[in-house]
Design a protein around this motif. Structure first.
Motif: not given
Ligand code: MSP
Length: 502
Positions: A10-12, A18, A20, A24, A49, A225, A232, A257, A259-260, A286, A289
């Motif tokens: 879930i994205y912040y 973008h 990235g 996913t 998120d 977190w 989920y 990705g 990073d997490i 993964h 990017l």
């Molecule tokens: N909110 C947390 C995730 C919580 S999940 C319970 C978070 N959010 S985020 O907005 O930063 O999203 C991270 C995710 O976005 C990465 O794990 C990946 O899936 C995707 N990506 C964001 N930038 C990316 C790239 N540059 N390349 C590939 N994936 C990228 O972390």
């Protein structure tokens, strides 16, 4: 038939969507679509998120309340997923009441079990990661290894999750589930973190209000977190609808990705064990990017927004590029030139050209009525092999390989046409035979390619004169050779993928 609960992170909401995030999400969407074609029961979840310090600060910087800010950015994610034809079954926002209830129930359960306890914590915190670091993990000048930004010193009196107690249970669990994290390099990374030894994690904050209240001590909110991961469980009815939860859990497949990785492959399975449920069955991780060799970020001003590329390449061109060009696992560099090259070769010159030339020749030689394929066509075997390969690849989350296999049918069909040259021949059984084969191959490709290029797939299907939509077909029956009935009016139409200038 199986059952699949597939998730994206879930994205912040501090950042606009973008490529990235889209990378996913498009992969997860295509995998979900493939499983739907197989007749599997699929529940595909994405969302936003919305709590935590990072979001609170982003809201302040924009002169908004956190909830106004979250509403605005969540709307941008919804808009982007609509644009990219992301067919999610549920979009969860962590600010929803259903999520607050589930977080409280989940963490109360761990508290009651004794693995959440009060303690004092001092440490170095990266606000962008919403995570603590040891000094040894930091870059020069005490900077975050992921964001390159200075970390902050924090000292807190709060509640801790006794992660340290889960080192051995996690190692045992991973030993019993060797395929849980893929690819193997990422599994090894997760095991490496666990083997190094796990510190307890501070999971509540009193320094901010923007979060889910701790039910047994309302002066605290949960650390973002520990709230986010539970999304989920929320989405399948944790604590509210036990039958529904049991139907989908633990047959979950998280796509994330790298990073997490630490949060999903270490914290989350430990939280599940502590709450008395099985850890997630599968986590596919993964790489990044990269843009110009660097991870995209707001601070580096190198973010690319999906709508800009969709304007140039269309939704299918966008989806196909990210599925086909960056193999799942390693980091990959985005390049506009690479995108043009992929679009021209796979979509304009191969698939688009095949559809156009078949429709044109059917028009000229068969009065626009499509002939039936041959039972003993040389393409029958090509189709069977491509389908088997694609099925295996999609199920392993290897979209690039699955599409390479699918496009083999396109290339072989173009070769068959070039060898037979029906456009030069007199109308008759030989011309009908080769065109019937080509129409059948296009029918199969429109089904197999539909997870990647849903609009073009539906349009090819329609131009073949078929009823319904490719995504409503069921594998494997629908791709068994010979499904094109013949006798249908074939439509020529405009080019599906006009060629781009290199
Ligand atoms: N909110 C947390 C995730 C919580 S999940 C319970 C978070 N959010 S985020 O907005 O930063 O999203 C991270 C995710 O976005 C990465 O794990 C990946 O899936 C995707 N990506 C964001 N930038 C990316 C790239 N540059 N390349 C590939 N994936 C990228 O972390």
């Amino acid at each position: 038939m199986g059952r699949l609960f597939l998730t994206t992170p879930i994205y912040y909401v501090n950042d606009l969507p973008h490529i990235g995030h889209a990378y996913t999400t498009v992969i997860a969407d295509a995998v979900a679509r493939w499983h739907r074609l197989r007749g599997d029961e699929v529940f595909f979840l994405t969302g936003t998120d919305e709590h935590g310090l990072k979001v609170q600060r982003a809201a302040e910087a924009n002169g908004l309340s956190p909830s106004e800010h979250a509403d605005r950015t969540a709307a941008r994610f919804l808009e982007t997923w609509k644009l990219l034809d992301i067919a999610y079954d549920d979009f969860i926002r962590t600010t929803e009441p259903r999520h607050h209830q589930s977080v409280q129930a989940f963490l109360q359960r761990i508290y009651d079990g004794g693995d959440i306890e009060p303690d004092t914590y001092e440490g170095l915190y990266c606000v962008a990661c919403e995570g603590y670091y040891n000094e040894s993990e930091l870059g020069p000048g005490l900077t975050c290894p992921i964001h390159g930004r200075p970390v902050e010193h924090m000292s807190e009196q709060n509640y801790f999750f006794r992660l340290s107690r889960y080192q051995q249970p996690l190692l045992d669990w991973y030993a019993a589930h060797p395929d849980a994290v893929q690819p193997e390099s990422k599994r090894n990374e997760a095991l490496g973190i666990i083997r190094q030894g796990l510190d307890d994690v501070s999971i509540t904050r009193t320094s901010l209000d923007w979060g889910v209240r701790v039910p047994w001590d309302p002066a605290h909110v949960f650390y973002v977190w520990f709230d986010a991961l539970i999304n989920y469980a929320t989405a399948i009815g944790y604590g509210e609808k036990p039958d529904r939860f049991d139907a989908w859990w633990p047959a979950v497949h998280h796509i994330i990705g790298k990073d997490i990785l630490r949060f999903h492959c270490v914290y989350w399975p430990a939280m599940c064990l502590a709450a008395g449920i099985d850890p997630p069955a599968r986590i596919s991780v993964h790489g990044y990017l990269l843009v110009g060799g660097e991870k995209m970020s707001k601070t580096r001003l190198n973010q690319i927004h999906p709508a800009d590329l969709v304007a140039d390449f269309g939704v299918d061109g966008f989806r196909h590029h990210f599925l086909r060009d960056a193999p799942f696992g390693p980091d990959g560099d985005f390049s506009y030139e690479g995108m043009v090259a992929r679009y021209n070769s796979d979509l304009a010159n191969n698939l688009g050209n095949l559809q156009a030339r078949v429709a044109t020749v059917v028009d000229r030689k068969c009065g626009g009525v499509g002939p039936a394929p041959r039972a003993d066509s040389p393409l029958a075997e090509v189709v069977a092999a491509a389908h088997a390969h694609a099925d295996d690849a999609w199920r392993r989350v290897a979209p690039s390989e699955a599409l390479e296999a699918t496009w083999r049918i396109v290339r072989e069909t173009n070769s068959l046409l070039e060898a037979a040259e029906p456009w030069r021949a007199e109308p008759g059984p030989e011309v009908d035979a080769v065109l019937g084969d080509a129409l059948e191959a296009l029918r199969v490709v429109s089904i197999l390619a539909s997870p990647a290029v849903p609009y073009a797939a539906a349009e090819i299907w329609r131009r073949l004169g078929l009823e319904g939509r490719p995504e409503d077909q069921r594998l494997p029956d629908a791709v068994r050779w010979g499904g094109y009935p013949g006798g249908l009016q074939v439509i020529r139409g405009d080019p599906l993928f006009p060629r781009k200038q290199d």
